[in-house]
Scaffold this motif. Structure first.
Motif, PDB file in Angstrom:
ATOM      1  N   UNK A  54      44.440  42.009  47.765  1.00  0.00           N
ATOM      2  CA  UNK A  54      44.556  42.230  49.208  1.00  0.00           C
ATOM      3  C   UNK A  54      45.842  42.968  49.554  1.00  0.00           C
ATOM      4  N   UNK A  55      46.917  42.639  48.840  1.00  0.00           N
ATOM      5  CA  UNK A  55      48.196  43.286  49.109  1.00  0.00           C
ATOM      6  C   UNK A  55      48.141  44.784  48.834  1.00  0.00           C
ATOM      7  N   UNK A  88      41.076  46.269  53.242  1.00  0.00           N
ATOM      8  CA  UNK A  88      40.291  45.057  53.010  1.00  0.00           C
ATOM      9  C   UNK A  88      40.981  43.857  53.662  1.00  0.00           C
ATOM     10  N   UNK A  89      42.287  43.789  53.512  1.00  0.00           N
ATOM     11  CA  UNK A  89      43.057  42.711  54.145  1.00  0.00           C
ATOM     12  C   UNK A  89      42.802  42.694  55.652  1.00  0.00           C
ATOM     13  N   UNK A  92      49.569  33.994  57.220  1.00  0.00           N
ATOM     14  CA  UNK A  92      50.555  34.749  56.444  1.00  0.00           C
ATOM     15  C   UNK A  92      49.948  36.006  55.823  1.00  0.00           C
ATOM     16  N   UNK A  93      50.831  36.982  55.618  1.00  0.00           N
ATOM     17  CA  UNK A  93      50.527  38.069  54.697  1.00  0.00           C
ATOM     18  C   UNK A  93      51.265  37.753  53.401  1.00  0.00           C
ATOM     19  N   UNK A  94      50.562  37.883  52.295  1.00  0.00           N
ATOM     20  CA  UNK A  94      51.155  37.630  50.984  1.00  0.00           C
ATOM     21  C   UNK A  94      51.278  38.988  50.305  1.00  0.00           C
ATOM     22  N   UNK A  95      52.480  39.500  50.240  1.00  0.00           N
ATOM     23  CA  UNK A  95      52.712  40.899  49.859  1.00  0.00           C
ATOM     24  C   UNK A  95      53.350  40.985  48.479  1.00  0.00           C
ATOM     25  N   UNK A 144      45.231  34.457  27.759  1.00  0.00           N
ATOM     26  CA  UNK A 144      45.483  33.442  26.740  1.00  0.00           C
ATOM     27  C   UNK A 144      44.243  32.545  26.737  1.00  0.00           C
ATOM     28  N   UNK A 145      44.351  31.340  27.244  1.00  0.00           N
ATOM     29  CA  UNK A 145      43.145  30.537  27.437  1.00  0.00           C
ATOM     30  C   UNK A 145      42.440  30.949  28.718  1.00  0.00           C
ATOM     31  N   UNK A 146      43.229  31.322  29.717  1.00  0.00           N
ATOM     32  CA  UNK A 146      42.676  31.846  30.965  1.00  0.00           C
ATOM     33  C   UNK A 146      43.349  33.183  31.268  1.00  0.00           C
ATOM     34  N   UNK A 147      42.888  33.840  32.320  1.00  0.00           N
ATOM     35  CA  UNK A 147      43.377  35.176  32.670  1.00  0.00           C
ATOM     36  C   UNK A 147      44.364  35.074  33.834  1.00  0.00           C
ATOM     37  N   UNK A 148      45.619  35.340  33.552  1.00  0.00           N
ATOM     38  CA  UNK A 148      46.687  35.253  34.542  1.00  0.00           C
ATOM     39  C   UNK A 148      47.489  36.552  34.566  1.00  0.00           C
ATOM     40  N   UNK A 149      48.266  36.783  35.621  1.00  0.00           N
ATOM     41  CA  UNK A 149      49.234  37.877  35.566  1.00  0.00           C
ATOM     42  C   UNK A 149      50.389  37.469  34.642  1.00  0.00           C
ATOM     43  N   UNK A 150      50.765  38.352  33.737  1.00  0.00           N
ATOM     44  CA  UNK A 150      51.853  38.032  32.805  1.00  0.00           C
ATOM     45  C   UNK A 150      53.130  37.702  33.587  1.00  0.00           C
ATOM     46  N   UNK A 151      53.679  36.522  33.321  1.00  0.00           N
ATOM     47  CA  UNK A 151      54.911  36.112  33.995  1.00  0.00           C
ATOM     48  C   UNK A 151      54.717  35.649  35.429  1.00  0.00           C
ATOM     49  N   UNK A 152      53.480  35.484  35.865  1.00  0.00           N
ATOM     50  CA  UNK A 152      53.232  35.082  37.247  1.00  0.00           C
ATOM     51  C   UNK A 152      53.154  36.287  38.168  1.00  0.00           C
ATOM     52  N   UNK A 153      53.176  36.039  39.477  1.00  0.00           N
ATOM     53  CA  UNK A 153      53.052  37.120  40.459  1.00  0.00           C
ATOM     54  C   UNK A 153      54.062  36.914  41.588  1.00  0.00           C
ATOM     55  N   UNK A 154      55.184  37.649  41.567  1.00  0.00           N
ATOM     56  CA  UNK A 154      56.151  37.543  42.670  1.00  0.00           C
ATOM     57  C   UNK A 154      55.546  38.131  43.948  1.00  0.00           C
ATOM     58  N   UNK A 155      55.634  37.380  45.047  1.00  0.00           N
ATOM     59  CA  UNK A 155      55.105  37.852  46.334  1.00  0.00           C
ATOM     60  C   UNK A 155      56.086  37.498  47.450  1.00  0.00           C
ATOM     61  N   UNK A 156      56.043  38.297  48.530  1.00  0.00           N
ATOM     62  CA  UNK A 156      56.789  37.977  49.752  1.00  0.00           C
ATOM     63  C   UNK A 156      55.862  37.253  50.720  1.00  0.00           C
TER      64      UNK A 156
END
Length: 477
Positions: A303-304, A309-310, A442-445, A457-469
């Protein structure tokens, strides 16, 4: 010198992301271009990143095979063949791969996700009934209240505060599943402990069980290092206490675990002792919170990067709810929110590889399959195959609007056949409702400087997490 050598040997992963006006192709691993006929090179690449081993020609409606160190691998990427494997011949292909069984047995024991045979047949109806779609509406208030608490916490943050969306969503879904499954508040400290424990666990598990390719049909057990043991203990300590409280009569009589306990009391032959109850509770908890957390995280990223679409999502929430908080009764009216979640699940399926081990010799789409061979059904491939999805790498929620549905067995984010995820409706409803409640306020940017990289890995994630404002919204904006 050694670090330079290690760096030279480290497989390379190139990430592709394309953006232009009104069009967005989100982050993915580029096509594999390694030299054909080098299985060891392929294994090294897969250990580093399982999403980066696929050539452009693999994204096609077909079934193919190869041998790695003598072990037969069959990649099934055709809906008719997938139906044959997961439904028609389910009994011959129900067994999870040695990699998945070995990777999760330390954490989940013989829980439903990795069990098979009689154990699976006995427990599947119990768990299915507990998370059946007919029960989902009763969990609506839990989802609404828990998400409202996150809204309140986010409102205290200074505008533009950067947080890790994956951690925030994992905490939210862990609390929701805890209140639903266990009938009581988990609390932020315990929720964070489980979230951190599973993040650590995933990072320590190898993507490949080399023992399987070296001739051990059951693979080799995962080395239970002190770090891995600490991760498991973090999770088990919390879940064990909850189950013990229920057995001692302290549980909520409407919770899922309490239903399991009562079933065992009425049917002692089920053999659901403390360990078995813990295994099933852990399975429901981990599957229920991790997959939804990953889906919501990816949805914020999409969405960001696709403001058109947002905008449609915000307008829909305004039209349906006005200024009041969305409720579970609104979910059927959220066409755009649902389409965003379903398109997110297409592009970033929480479990992007469904691997099965053949019990007996068989024949799949004209290919003779050996006993103990590996059958790979890869939603990451399937969902991005142009024969089934036009412009497959593009974020286009419209493909799920106005009653449009994919070809059967071409879209399987929750698996398919008898082993389809029993919590499908729970997770889908939770994702749509949480998205609507948070997007209303909120807007999550995702900052432009953030380079997003999918990691399997076992599941599909963003590497290192996802920094957002976190940016507050006002009605009409």
């Amino acid at each position: 010198m050694f670090s330079a050598l290690a760096s030279a040997l480290k497989p390379r992963v190139d990430i592709v992301e394309k953006r232009e006006a009104g069009r967005f192709e989100p982050a993915r691993s580029d096509y594999y271009r390694g030299t054909p006929g080098k299985p060891l090179q392929l294994i090294l690449q897969a250990r580093h990143d399982f999403l980066s081993i696929w050539r452009e020609t693999d994204f096609a409606d077909r079934v193919q095979q190869q041998r790695i160190l003598g072990r037969q691998l069959v990649v099934v990427n055709s809906p008719d063949a997938i139906k044959y494997v997961v439904a028609t011949r389910h009994d011959n292909f129900e067994r999870k791969s040695p990699q998945m069984r070995r990777a999760l047995e330390f954490l989940l024991g013989d829980g439903l996700f990795i069990s098979d045979g009689q154990t699976w047949k006995q427990r599947r109806p119990l768990v299915t009934d507990i998370v059946h779609k007919s029960r989902v509406p009763s969990f609506g208030p839990v989802m609404e209240q828990t998400t409202a608490e996150l809204v309140t916490r986010w409102e205290t943050l200074p505008e533009g505060t950067v947080v890790n969306a994956l951690h925030e969503m994992a905490g939210l879904t862990a609390e929701i599943i805890s209140r639903s499954v266990f009938g009581n508040d988990l609390g932020k400290e315990a929720a964070d402990s489980v979230t951190d424990g599973f993040t650590s666990y995933q990072s320590l598990i190898d993507s490949i069980n080399l023992g399987y390719f070296l001739g051990f049909d059951e693979g080799l057990p995962v080395l239970r290092t002190p770090r891995l043991s600490r991760s498991v203990k973090k999770i088990h300590r919390i879940i064990d206490k909850v189950v013990e409280d229920h057995l001692a009569g302290k549980g909520d009589d409407k919770s899922m675990v309490e239903l399991l306990v009562r079933r065992q009391q009425k049917n002692p032959e089920l053999g659901l002792d403390l360990i078995a109850l813990r295994n099933e509770a852990a399975t429901i908890f981990m599957a229920g919170h991790e997959t939804t957390a990953a889906t919501l995280t990816w949805a914020w990223y999409l969405l960001s990067r696709a403001p058109w679409v947002e905008k449609a999502v915000h307008e829909e929430i305004e039209a349906v709810c006005g200024g009041r908080q969305p409720t579970i009764d609104d979910v059927p009216k959220f066409d755009w929110c649902r389409a965003v979640i379903e398109e997110t699940l297409r592009l970033y399926p929480p479990v992007p590889i469904l691997a099965r081990q053949t019990r007996a010799a068989d024949r799949v789409a004209g290919i003779d399959v050996d006993p103990a061979s590996l059958i790979l059904i890869v939603p990451w491939l399937l969902h991005r195959t142009e024969a089934f999805f036009e412009e497959p790498h593009r974020f286009k929620p419209e493909r799920f609007l106005e009653g449009r549905r994919p070809i059967p067995y071409s879209y399987i984010p929750f698996a398919a056949g008898p082993r389809i995820c029993p919590g499908l409706q729970f997770g889908l409803t939770e994702s749509i409702l949480c998205l609507a409640i948070l997007a209303q306020r909120f807007r999550v940017e995702v900052p432009e400087t953030v380079a997003v990289e999918p990691l399997c890995r076992l599941t599909l994630r963003p590497r290192g997490g996802l920094p957002v404002r976190i940016l507050p919204r006002r009605r009409g904006h």
